[in-house]
Design a protein around this motif. Structure first.
Motif, mmCIF file in Angstrom:
data_model
loop_
_atom_site.group_PDB
_atom_site.id
_atom_site.type_symbol
_atom_site.label_atom_id
_atom_site.label_comp_id
_atom_site.label_asym_id
_atom_site.label_seq_id
_atom_site.Cartn_x
_atom_site.Cartn_y
_atom_site.Cartn_z
ATOM 1 N N GLN A 25 0.953 -1.339 0.070
ATOM 2 C CA GLN A 25 0.101 -0.148 0.004
ATOM 3 C C GLN A 25 1.029 1.199 -0.041
ATOM 4 O OE1 GLN A 25 -2.085 -0.731 3.849
ATOM 5 N NE2 GLN A 25 -3.930 -1.173 2.573
ATOM 6 N N MET A 26 0.167 2.215 -0.411
ATOM 7 C CA MET A 26 1.191 3.579 -0.362
ATOM 8 C C MET A 26 0.297 4.723 0.091
ATOM 9 S SD MET A 26 1.782 4.041 -4.423
ATOM 10 C CE MET A 26 2.719 5.596 -4.116
ATOM 11 N N SER A 27 0.922 5.629 0.755
ATOM 12 C CA SER A 27 0.170 6.766 1.024
ATOM 13 C C SER A 27 0.041 7.909 -0.191
ATOM 14 C CB SER A 27 0.740 7.765 2.193
ATOM 15 O OG SER A 27 1.997 7.987 1.750
ATOM 16 N N CYS A 28 -1.230 8.598 0.049
ATOM 17 C CA CYS A 28 -1.413 9.364 -1.088
ATOM 18 C C CYS A 28 -1.043 10.818 -0.863
ATOM 19 C CB CYS A 28 -3.045 9.452 -1.458
ATOM 20 S SG CYS A 28 -3.728 7.974 -2.010
ATOM 21 N N SER A 29 0.393 10.931 -0.866
ATOM 22 C CA SER A 29 0.802 12.385 -0.629
ATOM 23 C C SER A 29 1.817 12.783 -1.532
ATOM 24 C CB SER A 29 1.319 12.236 0.810
ATOM 25 O OG SER A 29 2.514 11.422 1.064
ATOM 26 N N CYS A 30 2.613 13.962 -1.220
ATOM 27 C CA CYS A 30 3.647 14.507 -2.210
ATOM 28 C C CYS A 30 4.815 13.662 -2.087
ATOM 29 C CB CYS A 30 3.746 15.971 -1.984
ATOM 30 S SG CYS A 30 4.416 16.351 -0.346
ATOM 31 N N GLU A 31 4.995 13.077 -0.957
ATOM 32 C CA GLU A 31 6.048 12.244 -0.683
ATOM 33 C C GLU A 31 5.395 10.837 -0.148
ATOM 34 O OE1 GLU A 31 9.101 12.182 -1.211
ATOM 35 O OE2 GLU A 31 9.347 14.297 -1.724
ATOM 36 N N PRO A 32 5.069 9.946 -1.102
ATOM 37 C CA PRO A 32 4.275 8.831 -0.906
ATOM 38 C C PRO A 32 5.086 7.566 0.016
ATOM 39 C CG PRO A 32 4.921 8.840 -3.131
ATOM 40 C CD PRO A 32 5.219 9.949 -2.696
ATOM 41 N N ASP A 33 4.522 7.385 1.007
ATOM 42 C CA ASP A 33 5.361 6.423 1.943
ATOM 43 C C ASP A 33 4.675 4.800 1.475
ATOM 44 O OD1 ASP A 33 6.616 7.992 3.334
ATOM 45 O OD2 ASP A 33 5.045 8.189 4.531
ATOM 46 N N LEU A 34 5.548 3.790 1.385
ATOM 47 C CA LEU A 34 5.237 2.579 1.131
ATOM 48 C C LEU A 34 5.224 1.618 2.191
ATOM 49 C CD1 LEU A 34 4.720 0.776 -1.383
ATOM 50 C CD2 LEU A 34 7.309 0.351 -1.434
ATOM 51 N N PHE A 35 4.129 0.731 2.398
ATOM 52 C CA PHE A 35 3.733 -0.064 3.500
ATOM 53 C C PHE A 35 3.739 -1.532 2.793
ATOM 54 C CE2 PHE A 35 2.118 3.919 4.436
ATOM 55 C CZ PHE A 35 2.443 4.372 5.909
ATOM 56 N N ILE A 36 4.305 -2.425 3.204
ATOM 57 C CA ILE A 36 4.512 -3.775 2.763
ATOM 58 C C ILE A 36 3.864 -4.839 4.077
ATOM 59 C CG2 ILE A 36 5.858 -5.620 1.807
ATOM 60 C CD1 ILE A 36 7.545 -3.317 0.487
ATOM 61 N N ASP A 37 2.958 -5.520 3.632
ATOM 62 C CA ASP A 37 2.374 -6.327 4.432
ATOM 63 C C ASP A 37 1.897 -5.767 5.875
ATOM 64 O OD1 ASP A 37 2.881 -8.743 2.882
ATOM 65 O OD2 ASP A 37 4.855 -9.067 3.734
ATOM 66 N N GLY A 38 1.555 -4.410 5.627
ATOM 67 C CA GLY A 38 0.997 -3.553 6.704
ATOM 68 C C GLY A 38 2.101 -2.810 7.469
ATOM 69 N N PHE A 39 3.124 -2.957 7.168
ATOM 70 C CA PHE A 39 4.237 -2.291 7.943
ATOM 71 C C PHE A 39 4.894 -1.291 7.026
ATOM 72 C CE2 PHE A 39 3.994 -6.568 9.676
ATOM 73 C CZ PHE A 39 3.665 -6.229 11.541
ATOM 74 N N ALA A 40 5.574 -0.196 7.624
ATOM 75 C CA ALA A 40 6.114 0.822 6.872
ATOM 76 C C ALA A 40 7.459 0.411 6.406
ATOM 77 C CB ALA A 40 6.456 1.909 7.922
ATOM 78 N N CYS A 41 7.793 0.547 4.976
ATOM 79 C CA CYS A 41 8.697 -0.073 4.437
ATOM 80 C C CYS A 41 10.147 0.777 5.145
ATOM 81 C CB CYS A 41 8.690 0.583 2.866
ATOM 82 S SG CYS A 41 10.220 -0.181 2.160
ATOM 83 N N CYS A 42 11.042 -0.155 5.230
ATOM 84 C CA CYS A 42 12.408 0.518 5.998
ATOM 85 C C CYS A 42 13.231 1.551 5.096
ATOM 86 C CB CYS A 42 13.120 -0.774 6.343
ATOM 87 S SG CYS A 42 14.075 -1.465 5.091
#
Length: 85
Positions: A25-42
């Protein structure tokens, strides 16, 4: 790390594979954060670079919050090159 012809790191390729597998999943923002299996990507710096370089995008146009991430055509090509190599 922009466009085709650019060599991606192993970590970037693993992140794209997770997106392709429907685990991201990713956040919908100007700096999109990525989440894999529900956890924030390192490695959010690489996640931002992949999004800004056009390898992945939110699956929902104009979404809010966290949405499913999907590969773009450039992301799919990058993974095909990885498999062929």
């Amino acid at each position: 790390m922009s466009g085709s012809g650019v060599e991606l790191t192993h970590r970037a390729k693993a992140m794209l594979k997770a997106v392709a597998a429907g685990r991201a999943q990713m956040s919908c923002s100007c700096e999109p954060d990525l989440f894999i299996d529900g956890f924030a990507c390192c490695d959010q710096i690489t996640a931002h670079a992949l999004a800004h370089s056009g390898f992945l995008r939110p699956a929902v146009e104009g979404g809010r919050g966290r949405v499913t991430a999907e590969l773009t055509e450039a992301g799919r090509v990058a993974l095909e090159v990885t498999v062929a190599a």
